[in-house]
Design a protein around this motif. Structure first.
Motif, PDB file in Angstrom:
ATOM      1  N   THR A 115       0.818  -1.177  -0.087  1.00  0.00           N
ATOM      2  CA  THR A 115       0.010  -0.018   0.047  1.00  0.00           C
ATOM      3  C   THR A 115       0.954   1.240  -0.041  1.00  0.00           C
ATOM      4  O   THR A 115       1.947   1.325   0.551  1.00  0.00           O
ATOM      5  CB  THR A 115      -1.068   0.176   1.181  1.00  0.00           C
ATOM      6  OG1 THR A 115      -0.076   0.025   2.529  1.00  0.00           O
ATOM      7  CG2 THR A 115      -1.923  -1.113   1.380  1.00  0.00           C
ATOM      8  N   VAL A 116       0.342   2.216  -0.812  1.00  0.00           N
ATOM      9  CA  VAL A 116       1.073   3.502  -0.776  1.00  0.00           C
ATOM     10  C   VAL A 116       0.596   4.297   0.071  1.00  0.00           C
ATOM     11  O   VAL A 116      -0.833   4.594  -0.051  1.00  0.00           O
ATOM     12  CB  VAL A 116       1.178   4.033  -2.459  1.00  0.00           C
ATOM     13  CG1 VAL A 116       1.967   5.372  -2.398  1.00  0.00           C
ATOM     14  CG2 VAL A 116       1.786   2.825  -3.079  1.00  0.00           C
ATOM     15  N   TYR A 117       0.988   5.000   1.269  1.00  0.00           N
ATOM     16  CA  TYR A 117       0.642   5.966   1.931  1.00  0.00           C
ATOM     17  C   TYR A 117       0.620   7.257   1.421  1.00  0.00           C
ATOM     18  O   TYR A 117       1.632   7.727   0.894  1.00  0.00           O
ATOM     19  CB  TYR A 117       1.425   5.951   3.414  1.00  0.00           C
ATOM     20  CG  TYR A 117       1.241   4.538   4.096  1.00  0.00           C
ATOM     21  CD1 TYR A 117       0.017   4.534   4.687  1.00  0.00           C
ATOM     22  CD2 TYR A 117       2.261   3.610   4.003  1.00  0.00           C
ATOM     23  CE1 TYR A 117      -0.046   3.329   5.455  1.00  0.00           C
ATOM     24  CE2 TYR A 117       2.002   2.411   4.673  1.00  0.00           C
ATOM     25  CZ  TYR A 117       0.898   2.173   5.570  1.00  0.00           C
ATOM     26  OH  TYR A 117       0.573   1.129   6.105  1.00  0.00           O
ATOM     27  N   ARG A 118      -0.493   8.100   1.292  1.00  0.00           N
ATOM     28  CA  ARG A 118      -0.507   9.271   0.663  1.00  0.00           C
ATOM     29  C   ARG A 118      -0.488  10.287   1.885  1.00  0.00           C
ATOM     30  O   ARG A 118      -1.302  10.193   2.913  1.00  0.00           O
ATOM     31  CB  ARG A 118      -1.798   9.645   0.116  1.00  0.00           C
ATOM     32  CG  ARG A 118      -1.610   8.938  -1.462  1.00  0.00           C
ATOM     33  CD  ARG A 118      -2.814   9.379  -2.206  1.00  0.00           C
ATOM     34  NE  ARG A 118      -2.918   8.638  -3.425  1.00  0.00           N
ATOM     35  CZ  ARG A 118      -4.151   7.999  -4.074  1.00  0.00           C
ATOM     36  NH1 ARG A 118      -5.052   8.956  -3.880  1.00  0.00           N
ATOM     37  NH2 ARG A 118      -4.232   7.478  -5.071  1.00  0.00           N
ATOM     38  N   ALA A 119       0.392  11.069   2.104  1.00  0.00           N
ATOM     39  CA  ALA A 119       0.293  12.040   3.024  1.00  0.00           C
ATOM     40  C   ALA A 119      -0.925  13.265   3.092  1.00  0.00           C
ATOM     41  O   ALA A 119      -1.152  13.537   1.892  1.00  0.00           O
ATOM     42  CB  ALA A 119       1.666  12.926   3.240  1.00  0.00           C
ATOM     43  N   ARG A 120      -1.470  13.169   3.678  1.00  0.00           N
ATOM     44  CA  ARG A 120      -2.644  14.102   3.816  1.00  0.00           C
ATOM     45  C   ARG A 120      -2.013  15.598   3.704  1.00  0.00           C
ATOM     46  O   ARG A 120      -1.085  15.849   4.193  1.00  0.00           O
ATOM     47  CB  ARG A 120      -3.657  14.516   4.850  1.00  0.00           C
ATOM     48  CG  ARG A 120      -4.656  13.226   5.061  1.00  0.00           C
ATOM     49  CD  ARG A 120      -5.474  13.260   6.109  1.00  0.00           C
ATOM     50  NE  ARG A 120      -5.766  14.658   6.556  1.00  0.00           N
ATOM     51  CZ  ARG A 120      -6.364  14.973   7.735  1.00  0.00           C
ATOM     52  NH1 ARG A 120      -6.341  14.184   8.687  1.00  0.00           N
ATOM     53  NH2 ARG A 120      -6.357  16.252   7.969  1.00  0.00           N
ATOM     54  N   PRO A 121      -2.477  16.532   2.909  1.00  0.00           N
ATOM     55  CA  PRO A 121      -1.941  17.742   2.744  1.00  0.00           C
ATOM     56  C   PRO A 121      -1.913  18.309   4.060  1.00  0.00           C
ATOM     57  O   PRO A 121      -2.999  18.470   4.804  1.00  0.00           O
ATOM     58  CB  PRO A 121      -2.635  18.376   1.728  1.00  0.00           C
ATOM     59  CG  PRO A 121      -3.895  17.745   1.325  1.00  0.00           C
ATOM     60  CD  PRO A 121      -3.641  16.584   2.009  1.00  0.00           C
ATOM     61  N   GLY A 122      -0.783  19.084   4.318  1.00  0.00           N
ATOM     62  CA  GLY A 122      -0.981  19.956   5.768  1.00  0.00           C
ATOM     63  C   GLY A 122      -1.555  21.113   5.539  1.00  0.00           C
ATOM     64  O   GLY A 122      -2.255  21.796   4.408  1.00  0.00           O
ATOM     65  N   TRP A 123      -1.703  21.762   6.627  1.00  0.00           N
ATOM     66  CA  TRP A 123      -2.408  23.104   6.649  1.00  0.00           C
ATOM     67  C   TRP A 123      -2.025  24.175   5.773  1.00  0.00           C
ATOM     68  O   TRP A 123      -2.744  24.681   5.095  1.00  0.00           O
ATOM     69  CB  TRP A 123      -2.450  23.702   8.290  1.00  0.00           C
ATOM     70  CG  TRP A 123      -1.260  24.169   8.886  1.00  0.00           C
ATOM     71  CD1 TRP A 123      -0.401  23.290   9.218  1.00  0.00           C
ATOM     72  CD2 TRP A 123      -0.726  25.404   8.725  1.00  0.00           C
ATOM     73  NE1 TRP A 123       0.653  23.988  10.014  1.00  0.00           N
ATOM     74  CE2 TRP A 123       0.363  25.444   9.312  1.00  0.00           C
ATOM     75  CE3 TRP A 123      -1.509  26.591   8.170  1.00  0.00           C
ATOM     76  CZ2 TRP A 123       1.025  26.478   9.556  1.00  0.00           C
ATOM     77  CZ3 TRP A 123      -0.447  27.534   8.461  1.00  0.00           C
ATOM     78  CH2 TRP A 123       0.758  27.595   9.057  1.00  0.00           C
ATOM     79  N   LEU A 124      -0.574  23.946   5.648  1.00  0.00           N
ATOM     80  CA  LEU A 124      -0.221  25.260   4.640  1.00  0.00           C
ATOM     81  C   LEU A 124      -0.368  24.873   3.161  1.00  0.00           C
ATOM     82  O   LEU A 124      -0.878  25.637   2.475  1.00  0.00           O
ATOM     83  CB  LEU A 124       1.527  25.125   4.574  1.00  0.00           C
ATOM     84  CG  LEU A 124       2.136  25.814   5.682  1.00  0.00           C
ATOM     85  CD1 LEU A 124       3.557  25.675   5.789  1.00  0.00           C
ATOM     86  CD2 LEU A 124       1.768  27.309   5.724  1.00  0.00           C
TER      87      LEU A 124
END
Length: 136
Positions: A8-17
């Motif tokens: 599985t590829v983990y997608r980082a949730r976009p940060g608040w910036l």
């Protein structure tokens, strides 16, 4: 002993910036400028950092308001499969573009007429002042 293997590829949730940048891009150049001014009011280095970022990312001086913004009347090029609807859609978009062009031409003529009226008024007032000065 167990081995953990995962494809599985983990997608980082976009940060608040990243979310804030996307939101400001959606709102346009005015939102970036308002955020910069607010940054200067709150704490001047924040405003300075936003100004530097806007210049570095070409958000300040680009011809488009923001890189991700789409044009106002971007007609999708794909067909719906219904020839009658596609013809209607094409005709409507053409008519709207023509109306927009006519309205912009009307506004240009209106601005030119207003400018001419203001200039004529200025020249009349100037002539009256010079006549009054010559009589005195």
């Amino acid at each position: 002993m167990t081995t953990l293997t995962s494809n599985t590829v983990y997608r980082a949730r976009p940060g608040w910036l990243a979310r804030a940048e996307g939101w400001l891009d959606d709102k346009g150049k005015g939102a970036w400028i308002a955020a910069m001014i607010l940054g200067f009011v709150v704490f001047w280095p924040i405003g300075l950092a936003l100004l530097a970022y806007m210049i570095w990312s070409n958000r300040m001086f680009s011809s488009k308001s923001c890189a991700r913004r789409s044009p106002r009347f971007a007609a999708p090029s794909r067909s719906t499969g219904n020839a009658a609807f596609d013809a209607y859609k094409e005709d409507t978009l053409r008519r709207l573009e023509e109306e927009q062009h006519n309205f912009e031409a009307f506004l240009k003529r209106l601005r030119e007429a207003k400018d001419k009226a203001e200039f004529d008024q200025f020249m009349d007032e100037r002539a009256k002042r010079s006549d009054a000065d010559a009589e005195a």
